[in-house]
Design a protein around this motif. Sequence first.
Motif, PDB file in Angstrom:
ATOM      1  N   LEU A  85       0.712  -1.164  -0.187  1.00  0.00           N
ATOM      2  CA  LEU A  85       0.088  -0.060   0.040  1.00  0.00           C
ATOM      3  C   LEU A  85       1.007   1.352  -0.065  1.00  0.00           C
ATOM      4  CD1 LEU A  85      -2.713  -1.183   2.553  1.00  0.00           C
ATOM      5  CD2 LEU A  85      -2.976  -1.176  -0.012  1.00  0.00           C
ATOM      6  N   HIS A  86       1.854   1.117  -0.811  1.00  0.00           N
ATOM      7  CA  HIS A  86       2.792   2.265  -0.736  1.00  0.00           C
ATOM      8  C   HIS A  86       2.321   3.526  -1.457  1.00  0.00           C
ATOM      9  CE1 HIS A  86       3.766   2.134  -4.874  1.00  0.00           C
ATOM     10  NE2 HIS A  86       3.703   0.923  -4.855  1.00  0.00           N
ATOM     11  N   GLY A  87       2.524   4.853  -1.007  1.00  0.00           N
ATOM     12  CA  GLY A  87       2.222   5.894  -1.717  1.00  0.00           C
ATOM     13  C   GLY A  87       3.193   6.286  -2.715  1.00  0.00           C
ATOM     14  N   ARG A 116       3.601 -11.707   5.122  1.00  0.00           N
ATOM     15  CA  ARG A 116       4.938 -11.685   4.983  1.00  0.00           C
ATOM     16  C   ARG A 116       5.757 -10.317   4.534  1.00  0.00           C
ATOM     17  NH1 ARG A 116       7.504 -16.604   2.883  1.00  0.00           N
ATOM     18  NH2 ARG A 116       6.543 -18.312   4.137  1.00  0.00           N
ATOM     19  N   TYR A 117       4.837  -9.469   3.828  1.00  0.00           N
ATOM     20  CA  TYR A 117       5.297  -8.520   3.023  1.00  0.00           C
ATOM     21  C   TYR A 117       4.372  -7.172   3.627  1.00  0.00           C
ATOM     22  CZ  TYR A 117       6.740  -5.263  -0.839  1.00  0.00           C
ATOM     23  OH  TYR A 117       7.081  -4.333  -1.396  1.00  0.00           O
ATOM     24  N   LEU A 118       4.715  -6.053   4.103  1.00  0.00           N
ATOM     25  CA  LEU A 118       4.061  -5.203   4.228  1.00  0.00           C
ATOM     26  C   LEU A 118       4.835  -3.776   4.020  1.00  0.00           C
ATOM     27  CD1 LEU A 118       1.621  -3.755   5.673  1.00  0.00           C
ATOM     28  CD2 LEU A 118       2.777  -3.714   7.758  1.00  0.00           C
ATOM     29  N   ASN A 119       4.178  -3.292   2.756  1.00  0.00           N
ATOM     30  CA  ASN A 119       4.940  -1.915   2.378  1.00  0.00           C
ATOM     31  C   ASN A 119       4.097  -0.901   2.641  1.00  0.00           C
ATOM     32  OD1 ASN A 119       6.278   0.060   0.973  1.00  0.00           O
ATOM     33  ND2 ASN A 119       6.831  -1.326  -0.799  1.00  0.00           N
ATOM     34  N   LEU A 120       4.379   0.065   3.412  1.00  0.00           N
ATOM     35  CA  LEU A 120       3.416   1.075   3.520  1.00  0.00           C
ATOM     36  C   LEU A 120       4.190   2.598   3.362  1.00  0.00           C
ATOM     37  CD1 LEU A 120       1.734   0.557   7.217  1.00  0.00           C
ATOM     38  CD2 LEU A 120       0.622   0.635   4.606  1.00  0.00           C
ATOM     39  N   SER A 121       5.221   2.439   2.414  1.00  0.00           N
ATOM     40  CA  SER A 121       6.351   3.692   2.437  1.00  0.00           C
ATOM     41  C   SER A 121       5.630   4.697   1.518  1.00  0.00           C
ATOM     42  CB  SER A 121       7.579   3.217   1.417  1.00  0.00           C
ATOM     43  OG  SER A 121       7.162   2.561   0.259  1.00  0.00           O
ATOM     44  N   PHE A 122       5.816   6.068   1.874  1.00  0.00           N
ATOM     45  CA  PHE A 122       5.482   7.168   1.063  1.00  0.00           C
ATOM     46  C   PHE A 122       4.079   7.609   1.521  1.00  0.00           C
ATOM     47  CE2 PHE A 122       9.014   5.706  -1.371  1.00  0.00           C
ATOM     48  CZ  PHE A 122       9.800   7.190  -1.492  1.00  0.00           C
ATOM     49  N   ASN A 123       3.515   6.874   2.738  1.00  0.00           N
ATOM     50  CA  ASN A 123       2.304   7.638   3.261  1.00  0.00           C
ATOM     51  C   ASN A 123       2.435   8.426   4.435  1.00  0.00           C
ATOM     52  OD1 ASN A 123       0.093   5.864   1.587  1.00  0.00           O
ATOM     53  ND2 ASN A 123       1.309   4.192   2.426  1.00  0.00           N
ATOM     54  N   ARG A 141       8.554 -10.926   6.869  1.00  0.00           N
ATOM     55  CA  ARG A 141       9.812 -10.843   6.279  1.00  0.00           C
ATOM     56  C   ARG A 141      10.278  -9.676   5.646  1.00  0.00           C
ATOM     57  NH1 ARG A 141       7.325 -15.687   7.342  1.00  0.00           N
ATOM     58  NH2 ARG A 141       8.732 -17.444   6.484  1.00  0.00           N
ATOM     59  N   TYR A 142       9.516  -8.747   5.191  1.00  0.00           N
ATOM     60  CA  TYR A 142       9.855  -7.571   4.659  1.00  0.00           C
ATOM     61  C   TYR A 142       8.952  -6.482   5.338  1.00  0.00           C
ATOM     62  CZ  TYR A 142      11.979  -9.850   0.968  1.00  0.00           C
ATOM     63  OH  TYR A 142      12.849 -10.819   0.309  1.00  0.00           O
ATOM     64  N   LEU A 143       9.372  -5.256   5.907  1.00  0.00           N
ATOM     65  CA  LEU A 143       8.783  -4.226   6.505  1.00  0.00           C
ATOM     66  C   LEU A 143       9.246  -3.122   5.995  1.00  0.00           C
ATOM     67  CD1 LEU A 143       6.339  -3.183   8.317  1.00  0.00           C
ATOM     68  CD2 LEU A 143       7.828  -3.394  10.398  1.00  0.00           C
ATOM     69  N   ASP A 144       8.495  -2.444   5.049  1.00  0.00           N
ATOM     70  CA  ASP A 144       8.824  -0.876   4.456  1.00  0.00           C
ATOM     71  C   ASP A 144       7.968   0.007   5.004  1.00  0.00           C
ATOM     72  OD1 ASP A 144      10.148   0.917   3.005  1.00  0.00           O
ATOM     73  OD2 ASP A 144      10.207  -0.216   1.084  1.00  0.00           O
ATOM     74  N   LEU A 145       8.550   0.872   6.130  1.00  0.00           N
ATOM     75  CA  LEU A 145       7.879   2.206   6.556  1.00  0.00           C
ATOM     76  C   LEU A 145       8.766   3.247   6.183  1.00  0.00           C
ATOM     77  CD1 LEU A 145       7.095   0.749  10.042  1.00  0.00           C
ATOM     78  CD2 LEU A 145       5.688   0.605   7.946  1.00  0.00           C
ATOM     79  N   THR A 165      13.783 -10.138   7.471  1.00  0.00           N
ATOM     80  CA  THR A 165      15.008  -9.964   6.844  1.00  0.00           C
ATOM     81  C   THR A 165      15.096  -8.571   6.359  1.00  0.00           C
ATOM     82  OG1 THR A 165      14.010 -10.498   4.645  1.00  0.00           O
ATOM     83  CG2 THR A 165      14.727 -12.599   6.113  1.00  0.00           C
ATOM     84  N   TYR A 166      14.006  -7.774   6.170  1.00  0.00           N
ATOM     85  CA  TYR A 166      14.270  -6.511   5.567  1.00  0.00           C
ATOM     86  C   TYR A 166      13.555  -5.376   6.396  1.00  0.00           C
ATOM     87  CZ  TYR A 166      13.616  -2.742   2.091  1.00  0.00           C
ATOM     88  OH  TYR A 166      13.423  -1.447   1.291  1.00  0.00           O
ATOM     89  N   LEU A 167      14.289  -4.400   6.867  1.00  0.00           N
ATOM     90  CA  LEU A 167      13.434  -3.404   7.665  1.00  0.00           C
ATOM     91  C   LEU A 167      14.081  -2.171   7.251  1.00  0.00           C
ATOM     92  CD1 LEU A 167      11.786  -2.524  10.052  1.00  0.00           C
ATOM     93  CD2 LEU A 167      13.633  -2.837  11.435  1.00  0.00           C
TER      94      LEU A 167
HETATM   95  C1  LIG Z   1       7.916  -0.512  -1.266  1.00  0.00           C
HETATM   96  O1  LIG Z   1       7.333   0.303  -2.241  1.00  0.00           O
HETATM   97  C2  LIG Z   1       8.169   1.629  -2.787  1.00  0.00           C
HETATM   98  C3  LIG Z   1       7.505   2.308  -3.754  1.00  0.00           C
HETATM   99  O2  LIG Z   1       7.054   1.731  -4.876  1.00  0.00           O
HETATM  100  C4  LIG Z   1       9.349   0.737  -3.533  1.00  0.00           C
HETATM  101  O3  LIG Z   1      10.409   1.529  -3.896  1.00  0.00           O
HETATM  102  C5  LIG Z   1       9.971  -0.281  -2.554  1.00  0.00           C
HETATM  103  O4  LIG Z   1      11.015  -1.069  -3.050  1.00  0.00           O
HETATM  104  C6  LIG Z   1       9.032  -1.310  -1.884  1.00  0.00           C
HETATM  105  N1  LIG Z   1       9.577  -1.946  -0.737  1.00  0.00           N
HETATM  106  C7  LIG Z   1      10.032  -3.105  -0.745  1.00  0.00           C
HETATM  107  C8  LIG Z   1      10.589  -4.013   0.094  1.00  0.00           C
HETATM  108  O5  LIG Z   1       9.550  -4.011  -1.715  1.00  0.00           O
END
Ligand SMILES: *[C@@H]1O[C@H](CO)[C@@H](O)[C@H](O)[C@H]1NC(C)=O
Length: 206
Positions: A85-87, A116-123, A141-145, A165-167
């Motif tokens: 759900l990245h912005g 396993r994968y949560l992507n909230l980046s750019f919100n 496994r993957y947490l992108d904040l 594995t990824y923070l």
């Molecule tokens: C999360 O989304 C951003 C924006 O699309 C992307 O650049 C980034 O690689 C993503 N993160 C992961 C861990 O996949």
Amino acid sequence: MMRMNNLILIEVVLLFVTVDLLLVCATAAGGVVKCAEQERQALLHFKAAMVDDYGILSSWKGRDCCHWNGVRCSNLTSHVISLDLHGDVIQNEYTYVERFLRGKIPSSLVELQHLRYLNLSFNYFGDYHIPEFFGNLTSLRYLDLSFCHFGGRIPTQFGSLPHLTYLNLNRNELEGSIPYQLGNLSKLQYLDLWGNALQRKMLYKE
Ligand SMILES: *[C@@H]1O[C@H](CO)[C@@H](O)[C@H](O)[C@H]1NC(C)=O
Ligand SMILES: *[C@@H]1O[C@H](CO)[C@@H](O)[C@H](O)[C@H]1NC(C)=O
Ligand SMILES: *[C@@H]1O[C@H](CO)[C@@H](O)[C@H](O)[C@H]1NC(C)=O
Ligand SMILES: *[C@@H]1O[C@H](CO)[C@@H](O)[C@H](O)[C@H]1NC(C)=O
């Protein structure tokens, strides 16, 4: 007679294999995967808690949450395993485009125990701290904040994510020290804490 029985047995086995294969194919075609009601409710809670000015969650309606934008389910178990759900912030000479969610992330997300994968980046979560209950999502496994404007401290609860594995916490407004519990993350391969107030705070302290 023995031969006959064996033949029947083989046929029965073949029948089951065929039915299994058909199920697997139907699932792969996107037909059969049905989301678990409890997980669907958790996602609807999340949607209700978000201010969604850009319609990022507008496809989130109906019975099968596995087909909602940003949601992926396991083809085998139907559980939600990925939430992307990245912005977006796209800025160049000619255009400036941004889309993001904001609001308080509800603890109902804890229902997604197979995530396993949560992507909230750019919100934009500028008024809040990183939820401690992210530490209860033990399949992560993957947490992108990254770029979320979270304030406060890094939750010590992150130390109890055994598969992480990824923070990525790049570009938030985090402060305080780095919790020693992160040292517990034996699977961690990627850690980005850049662009916070963490290090400066520590330098001033001593
Ligand atoms: C999360 O989304 C951003 C924006 O699309 C992307 O650049 C980034 O690689 C993503 N993160 C992961 C861990 O996949
Ligand atoms: C499930 O199967 C579909 C169709 O083959 C595929 O596009 C999708 O990536 C699969 N999902 C997962 C989580 O593997
Ligand atoms: C997360 O786990 C902790 C420790 O097991 C528990 O005390 C807490 O209530 C859990 N939080 C949620 C939101 O389930
Ligand atoms: C370290 O991880 C284990 C599981 O891998 C967990 O049981 C324990 O609570 C964690 N310790 C801390 C300090 O987070």
